[in-house]
Design a protein around this motif. Structure first.
Motif, PDB file in Angstrom:
ATOM      1  N   PHE A   1       0.854  -1.184   0.000  1.00 34.67           N
ATOM      2  CA  PHE A   1       0.000   0.000   0.000  1.00 34.67           C
ATOM      3  C   PHE A   1       0.890   1.233   0.000  1.00 34.67           C
ATOM      4  N   TYR A   2       1.065   1.822  -1.194  1.00 40.03           N
ATOM      5  CA  TYR A   2       1.910   3.004  -1.337  1.00 40.03           C
ATOM      6  C   TYR A   2       1.542   3.693  -2.648  1.00 40.03           C
ATOM      7  N   PRO A   3       1.490   5.025  -2.684  1.00 44.56           N
ATOM      8  CA  PRO A   3       1.823   5.971  -1.602  1.00 44.56           C
ATOM      9  C   PRO A   3       0.746   6.031  -0.514  1.00 44.56           C
ATOM     10  N   ASP A   4       1.201   6.324   0.672  1.00 45.48           N
ATOM     11  CA  ASP A   4       0.323   6.486   1.836  1.00 45.48           C
ATOM     12  C   ASP A   4       0.527   7.911   2.338  1.00 45.48           C
ATOM     13  N   ARG A   5      -0.034   8.860   1.589  1.00 47.21           N
ATOM     14  CA  ARG A   5       0.283  10.285   1.798  1.00 47.21           C
ATOM     15  C   ARG A   5      -0.109  10.799   3.175  1.00 47.21           C
ATOM     16  N   LYS A   6      -1.113  10.247   3.788  1.00 46.87           N
ATOM     17  CA  LYS A   6      -1.551  10.712   5.106  1.00 46.87           C
ATOM     18  C   LYS A   6      -1.147   9.741   6.214  1.00 46.87           C
ATOM     19  N   SER A   7      -0.232   8.820   5.868  1.00 48.26           N
ATOM     20  CA  SER A   7       0.243   7.821   6.834  1.00 48.26           C
ATOM     21  C   SER A   7      -0.903   7.011   7.435  1.00 48.26           C
ATOM     22  N   THR A   8      -1.932   6.797   6.635  1.00 42.14           N
ATOM     23  CA  THR A   8      -3.087   6.037   7.102  1.00 42.14           C
ATOM     24  C   THR A   8      -2.699   4.626   7.525  1.00 42.14           C
TER      25      THR A   8
ATOM     26  N   LEU B   1       0.317   3.445   8.334  1.00 41.98           N
ATOM     27  CA  LEU B   1       1.198   3.463   9.494  1.00 41.98           C
ATOM     28  C   LEU B   1       0.398   3.621  10.783  1.00 41.98           C
ATOM     29  N   LYS B   2      -0.553   4.535  10.779  1.00 41.59           N
ATOM     30  CA  LYS B   2      -1.366   4.772  11.976  1.00 41.59           C
ATOM     31  C   LYS B   2      -2.180   3.535  12.335  1.00 41.59           C
ATOM     32  N   GLN B   3      -2.698   2.842  11.322  1.00 43.74           N
ATOM     33  CA  GLN B   3      -3.483   1.635  11.592  1.00 43.74           C
ATOM     34  C   GLN B   3      -2.607   0.546  12.202  1.00 43.74           C
ATOM     35  N   VAL B   4      -1.414   0.384  11.670  1.00 42.67           N
ATOM     36  CA  VAL B   4      -0.498  -0.621  12.202  1.00 42.67           C
ATOM     37  C   VAL B   4      -0.102  -0.272  13.632  1.00 42.67           C
ATOM     38  N   GLN B   5       0.210   0.985  13.868  1.00 47.11           N
ATOM     39  CA  GLN B   5       0.600   1.409  15.212  1.00 47.11           C
ATOM     40  C   GLN B   5      -0.519   1.201  16.221  1.00 47.11           C
ATOM     41  N   ARG B   6      -1.760   1.449  15.809  1.00 47.41           N
ATOM     42  CA  ARG B   6      -2.896   1.232  16.722  1.00 47.41           C
ATOM     43  C   ARG B   6      -3.043  -0.240  17.068  1.00 47.41           C
ATOM     44  N   LEU B   7      -2.876  -1.098  16.068  1.00 51.83           N
ATOM     45  CA  LEU B   7      -2.984  -2.535  16.314  1.00 51.83           C
ATOM     46  C   LEU B   7      -1.881  -3.006  17.262  1.00 51.83           C
ATOM     47  N   VAL B   8      -0.675  -2.497  17.075  1.00 55.97           N
ATOM     48  CA  VAL B   8       0.442  -2.874  17.949  1.00 55.97           C
ATOM     49  C   VAL B   8       0.183  -2.389  19.367  1.00 55.97           C
ATOM     50  N   ALA B   9      -0.307  -1.156  19.482  1.00 56.70           N
ATOM     51  CA  ALA B   9      -0.579  -0.596  20.811  1.00 56.70           C
ATOM     52  C   ALA B   9      -1.670  -1.379  21.536  1.00 56.70           C
ATOM     53  N   LYS B  10      -2.676  -1.821  20.792  1.00 54.97           N
ATOM     54  CA  LYS B  10      -3.779  -2.571  21.387  1.00 54.97           C
ATOM     55  C   LYS B  10      -3.345  -3.980  21.778  1.00 54.97           C
TER      56      LYS B  10
ATOM     57  N   ILE C   1      -6.554 -11.690   8.641  1.00 55.12           N
ATOM     58  CA  ILE C   1      -5.716 -10.561   8.224  1.00 55.12           C
ATOM     59  C   ILE C   1      -6.078 -10.086   6.818  1.00 55.12           C
ATOM     60  N   ASP C   2      -6.498 -11.022   5.958  1.00 52.10           N
ATOM     61  CA  ASP C   2      -6.843 -10.634   4.591  1.00 52.10           C
ATOM     62  C   ASP C   2      -8.178  -9.895   4.509  1.00 52.10           C
ATOM     63  N   GLN C   3      -8.883  -9.813   5.624  1.00 55.51           N
ATOM     64  CA  GLN C   3     -10.140  -9.067   5.665  1.00 55.51           C
ATOM     65  C   GLN C   3      -9.946  -7.663   6.241  1.00 55.51           C
ATOM     66  N   LYS C   4      -8.742  -7.399   6.717  1.00 49.22           N
ATOM     67  CA  LYS C   4      -8.444  -6.096   7.294  1.00 49.22           C
ATOM     68  C   LYS C   4      -8.138  -5.090   6.190  1.00 49.22           C
ATOM     69  N   SER C   5      -7.889  -3.863   6.561  1.00 47.90           N
ATOM     70  CA  SER C   5      -7.499  -2.832   5.604  1.00 47.90           C
ATOM     71  C   SER C   5      -6.283  -3.296   4.803  1.00 47.90           C
ATOM     72  N   VAL C   6      -6.249  -2.944   3.520  1.00 49.76           N
ATOM     73  CA  VAL C   6      -5.104  -3.327   2.690  1.00 49.76           C
ATOM     74  C   VAL C   6      -3.806  -2.774   3.260  1.00 49.76           C
ATOM     75  N   ALA C   7      -3.896  -1.679   4.000  1.00 50.82           N
ATOM     76  CA  ALA C   7      -2.710  -1.009   4.528  1.00 50.82           C
ATOM     77  C   ALA C   7      -1.988  -1.812   5.600  1.00 50.82           C
ATOM     78  N   VAL C   8      -2.642  -2.798   6.202  1.00 53.85           N
ATOM     79  CA  VAL C   8      -2.005  -3.574   7.273  1.00 53.85           C
ATOM     80  C   VAL C   8      -1.707  -5.003   6.838  1.00 53.85           C
ATOM     81  N   GLN C   9      -1.888  -5.305   5.561  1.00 54.55           N
ATOM     82  CA  GLN C   9      -1.745  -6.677   5.085  1.00 54.55           C
ATOM     83  C   GLN C   9      -0.390  -7.004   4.483  1.00 54.55           C
TER      84      GLN C   9
END
Length: 358
Positions: free
Chosen positions: A107-114, A116-125, A136-144
């Motif tokens: 998933f690129y370009p990710d101009r608004k770091s969408t 990255l933020k999703q991955v960071q939230r999942l890690v934090a949780k 995982i294949d049902q999640k946002s394309v950005a975290v796959q």
């Protein structure tokens, strides 16, 4: 037929009705299409499948037996896998365009770091049910895909991968690599089936290419738009007109220091499509256009190979930054040569252009 209609609508292609230069014959086009699939596309997807499988296995071992050596091995394999993808990602045709496979791998370009933020939230949780292999294949394309994996392996907090057994971060990475290998396997299967024959044998009954012109346009468009993607999406993402406005952390894979090497692999794919795929063979034997394009591609490679060290440091060094600027200029020269002269020698009209905005 739909591919051709979309291509015409978006790129403004005009084919001459009375061509001064003879168009390639059906046998020539068929030979090039077969050569492209068998010598470029299939081997590239096969290698991506092999690399993702190896990466999946190594991440699994890291999770159960974490240590510095195992983490280093995984990080190195990530780089190899990413380069493998860069060697085919610009071929944006066929099954990779179905089911969001292209974006799911990267998933690129990710101009608004969408992403990255999703991955960071999942890690934090830290909830394993949110990143399990079967969902995982049902999640946002950005975290796959590879973008998420790079952060997990190289981003803030990645050191825990070498110390904690079956950490959330590692199991998240394991789910991503499992997903990547599944996608790679799907792509191999699709290209090893009847799909390849649809690309090779154009005709009225073909759901991909109704005639030879469509096939030639698709291949040449891949070359031109591939070079444009390197220049406009990869390079300009971080290199701005003024040095103080550069955005190094907008670059693809800056954490793993793979930004420049990915573009090198992209360039090698373009070269392979022209050389190994046989596109050069579609012009007259008396033509010098192949030699001219080879010169431009050589300049592209020379320019980017001259840039040493991590991207973050290169952008701070005026001399190295100038080389990055020249790299962009050299890409423009190559694009113009292919978009204009080569296209015309393939029998396309003088008004033909793949370039954006034309």
């Amino acid at each position: 037929m739909q591919i051709f209609i979309k291509c015409v609508a978006s790129l403004g292609i005009l084919l001459t009705t009375q061509q001064a230069i003879a168009a390639p014959t059906t046998d020539q086009v068929k030979s090039v299409m077969r050569q492209t699939i068998e010598d470029v596309v299939r081997p590239a997807y096969q290698d991506f499948g092999a690399q993702t499988e190896l990466l999946e296995n190594q991440v699994s071992q890291l999770c159960t037996s974490p240590n510095n050596a195992a983490l280093s091995t995984v990080q190195n394999q990530f780089t190899t896998t990413a380069h493998s993808w860069a060697s085919i990602e610009l071929f944006r045709s066929g099954p990779v365009m179905d089911k969001n496979r292209l974006e799911r791998v990267l998933f690129y370009p990710d101009r608004k770091s969408t992403g990255l933020k999703q991955v960071q939230r999942l890690v934090a949780k830290g909830d394993l049910t949110t990143v399990a292999p079967d969902i995982i294949d049902q999640k946002s394309v950005a975290v796959q895909g590879l973008g998420a994996l790079e952060f997990l392996l190289f981003g803030t907090g990645h050191s825990e991968l070498s110390t904690k057994v079956n950490s959330f971060r590692c199991q998240f990475a394991a789910s991503v690599t499992n997903n990547l290998h599944s996608i790679a396997t799907e792509l191999q299967t699709k290209w090893n089936s009847e799909y390849s024959e649809q690309w090779i044998n154009t005709g009225q009954k073909n759901s991909v290419f109704i005639n030879d012109q469509e096939a030639v346009i698709e291949l040449l468009g891949t070359v031109v738009h591939g070079l444009e993607a390197i220049k406009d999406i990869r390079l300009k993402a971080f290199l701005r007109e003024e040095q103080q406005r550069d955005r190094p952390k907008s670059a693809l894979f800056w954490r793993s220091e793979n930004t420049l090497s990915m573009m090198k692999a992209n360039l090698e794919f373009i070269h392979s499509l022209l050389r190994d795929g046989g596109l050069y063979s579609l012009v007259s034997k008396n033509s010098r256009i192949a030699d001219q394009i080879e010169f431009e591609l050589k300049q592209n490679k020379k320019a980017i190979n001259a840039i040493e060290g991590p991207l973050l440091e290169a952008l701070k060094d005026p001399a190295l930054r100038k080389k990055l600027v020249y790299f962009g200029t050299s890409l423009t020269f190559a694009i113009d040569r292919i978009d204009q002269q080569f296209a015309q020698e393939l029998g396309l009209s003088s008004g033909f252009s793949f370039s954006d905005g034309d």
